[in-house]
Design a protein around this motif. Structure first.
Motif, mmCIF file in Angstrom:
data_model
loop_
_atom_site.group_PDB
_atom_site.id
_atom_site.type_symbol
_atom_site.label_atom_id
_atom_site.label_comp_id
_atom_site.label_asym_id
_atom_site.label_seq_id
_atom_site.Cartn_x
_atom_site.Cartn_y
_atom_site.Cartn_z
ATOM 1 N N GLU A 293 0.831 -1.215 0.000
ATOM 2 C CA GLU A 293 0.000 0.000 0.000
ATOM 3 C C GLU A 293 0.860 1.258 0.000
ATOM 4 O O GLU A 293 0.613 2.213 -0.754
ATOM 5 C CB GLU A 293 -0.909 -0.023 1.226
ATOM 6 C CG GLU A 293 -1.675 1.248 1.470
ATOM 7 C CD GLU A 293 -2.323 1.280 2.845
ATOM 8 O OE1 GLU A 293 -2.617 2.395 3.302
ATOM 9 O OE2 GLU A 293 -2.519 0.218 3.460
ATOM 10 N N LEU A 294 1.884 1.271 0.829
ATOM 11 C CA LEU A 294 2.766 2.433 0.925
ATOM 12 C C LEU A 294 3.557 2.655 -0.359
ATOM 13 O O LEU A 294 3.730 3.790 -0.802
ATOM 14 C CB LEU A 294 3.714 2.272 2.110
ATOM 15 C CG LEU A 294 3.047 2.319 3.484
ATOM 16 C CD1 LEU A 294 3.948 1.697 4.533
ATOM 17 C CD2 LEU A 294 2.666 3.744 3.843
ATOM 18 N N LEU A 295 4.022 1.567 -0.973
ATOM 19 C CA LEU A 295 4.736 1.685 -2.252
ATOM 20 C C LEU A 295 3.832 2.232 -3.344
ATOM 21 O O LEU A 295 4.221 3.114 -4.100
ATOM 22 C CB LEU A 295 5.302 0.330 -2.678
ATOM 23 C CG LEU A 295 6.529 -0.156 -1.933
ATOM 24 C CD1 LEU A 295 6.844 -1.594 -2.325
ATOM 25 C CD2 LEU A 295 7.713 0.748 -2.206
ATOM 26 N N ARG A 296 2.615 1.684 -3.436
ATOM 27 C CA ARG A 296 1.655 2.170 -4.449
ATOM 28 C C ARG A 296 1.428 3.667 -4.290
ATOM 29 O O ARG A 296 1.414 4.411 -5.263
ATOM 30 C CB ARG A 296 0.323 1.428 -4.323
ATOM 31 C CG ARG A 296 0.262 0.125 -5.053
ATOM 32 C CD ARG A 296 -1.170 -0.418 -5.170
ATOM 33 N NE ARG A 296 -1.928 -0.377 -3.935
ATOM 34 C CZ ARG A 296 -1.913 -1.314 -2.992
ATOM 35 N NH1 ARG A 296 -1.179 -2.375 -3.140
ATOM 36 N NH2 ARG A 296 -2.642 -1.186 -1.906
ATOM 37 N N SER A 297 1.245 4.119 -3.054
ATOM 38 C CA SER A 297 1.007 5.532 -2.790
ATOM 39 C C SER A 297 2.210 6.383 -3.186
ATOM 40 O O SER A 297 2.058 7.443 -3.808
ATOM 41 C CB SER A 297 0.674 5.732 -1.311
ATOM 42 O OG SER A 297 0.526 7.092 -1.027
ATOM 43 N N LEU A 298 3.417 5.942 -2.819
ATOM 44 C CA LEU A 298 4.624 6.689 -3.152
ATOM 45 C C LEU A 298 4.798 6.797 -4.664
ATOM 46 O O LEU A 298 5.129 7.851 -5.194
ATOM 47 C CB LEU A 298 5.850 6.027 -2.518
ATOM 48 C CG LEU A 298 7.171 6.729 -2.787
ATOM 49 C CD1 LEU A 298 7.240 8.051 -2.037
ATOM 50 C CD2 LEU A 298 8.335 5.834 -2.403
ATOM 51 N N ILE A 299 4.549 5.718 -5.371
ATOM 52 C CA ILE A 299 4.705 5.702 -6.827
ATOM 53 C C ILE A 299 3.658 6.593 -7.490
ATOM 54 O O ILE A 299 3.965 7.352 -8.409
ATOM 55 C CB ILE A 299 4.646 4.255 -7.349
ATOM 56 C CG1 ILE A 299 5.902 3.518 -6.884
ATOM 57 C CG2 ILE A 299 4.517 4.213 -8.860
ATOM 58 C CD1 ILE A 299 5.782 2.017 -6.874
ATOM 59 N N ALA A 300 2.434 6.541 -7.000
ATOM 60 C CA ALA A 300 1.352 7.333 -7.591
ATOM 61 C C ALA A 300 1.462 8.817 -7.262
ATOM 62 O O ALA A 300 1.222 9.670 -8.120
ATOM 63 C CB ALA A 300 0.000 6.802 -7.115
ATOM 64 N N ASP A 301 1.832 9.132 -6.023
ATOM 65 C CA ASP A 301 1.764 10.511 -5.544
ATOM 66 C C ASP A 301 3.117 11.189 -5.321
ATOM 67 O O ASP A 301 3.162 12.380 -5.046
ATOM 68 C CB ASP A 301 0.989 10.564 -4.219
ATOM 69 C CG ASP A 301 -0.392 9.954 -4.337
ATOM 70 O OD1 ASP A 301 -0.999 10.042 -5.436
ATOM 71 O OD2 ASP A 301 -0.868 9.365 -3.352
#
Length: 160
Positions: free
Chosen positions: A141-149
């Motif tokens: 979840e944290l990786l997805r957020s960092l990559i997206a935002d």
């Protein structure tokens, strides 16, 4: 928590544009944990000095372009040596163009003495599909957020 002896530590979030992340497998008496490379501060070290030392020891990296601190993580668990009641990780993103082959400066015997048993790249899909223990537990979840935002304006507390 007042009165607890919290070890300060640093971790590097190596992430490629295609969302590959470099993780380290730690073997503890009660579980296996995949986490970011890094480790505890030595006396009189600041965060970035400690991170550069750790990256050299664990990965053989001497020229990391360290980005902003993106996450913090505090976990309360007694360390095997009895010196610490828990640890507070300060996680810095280290953006890179592509994967590289880690070449630790420490021997594998020395790394295993620090509970490090494997270093490897993971795709985001592999992290999302894995049924294993990551630190932090919300790694995917944290990786997805960092990559997206992109990096957050202030470090995010990841939880355990």
């Amino acid at each position: 928590m007042p009165g607890l002896r919290i070890r300060q530590a640093v971790r590097a979030l190596y992430v490629t544009p295609s969302a590959d992340v470099l993780l380290v497998r730690f073997e503890f008496p009660t579980r296996t944990v995949w986490a970011l490379p890094g480790g505890g501060l030595e006396p009189d070290e600041d965060l970035l000095t400690a991170l550069r030392r750790e990256l050299h020891e664990e990965l053989g990296v001497t020229d990391a372009d360290i980005g902003p601190q993106v996450w913090t993580r505090e976990h309360i668990i007694p360390h095997a040596d009895g010196r610490w009641d828990g640890q507070r990780d300060h996680v810095f993103v280290v953006p890179i163009a592509e994967r590289f082959e880690p070449r630790p400066a420490l021997s594998w015997e020395q790394l295993r003495a620090e509970r490090v048993h494997e270093i490897r790249w993971w795709t985001l899909a592999e992290v999302e599909a894995a049924q294993i223990h990551f630190a932090p537990g919300r790694m995917a979840e944290l990786l997805r957020s960092l990559i997206a935002d992109g990096p957050p304006p202030t470090p995010i507390d990841t939880g355990v």
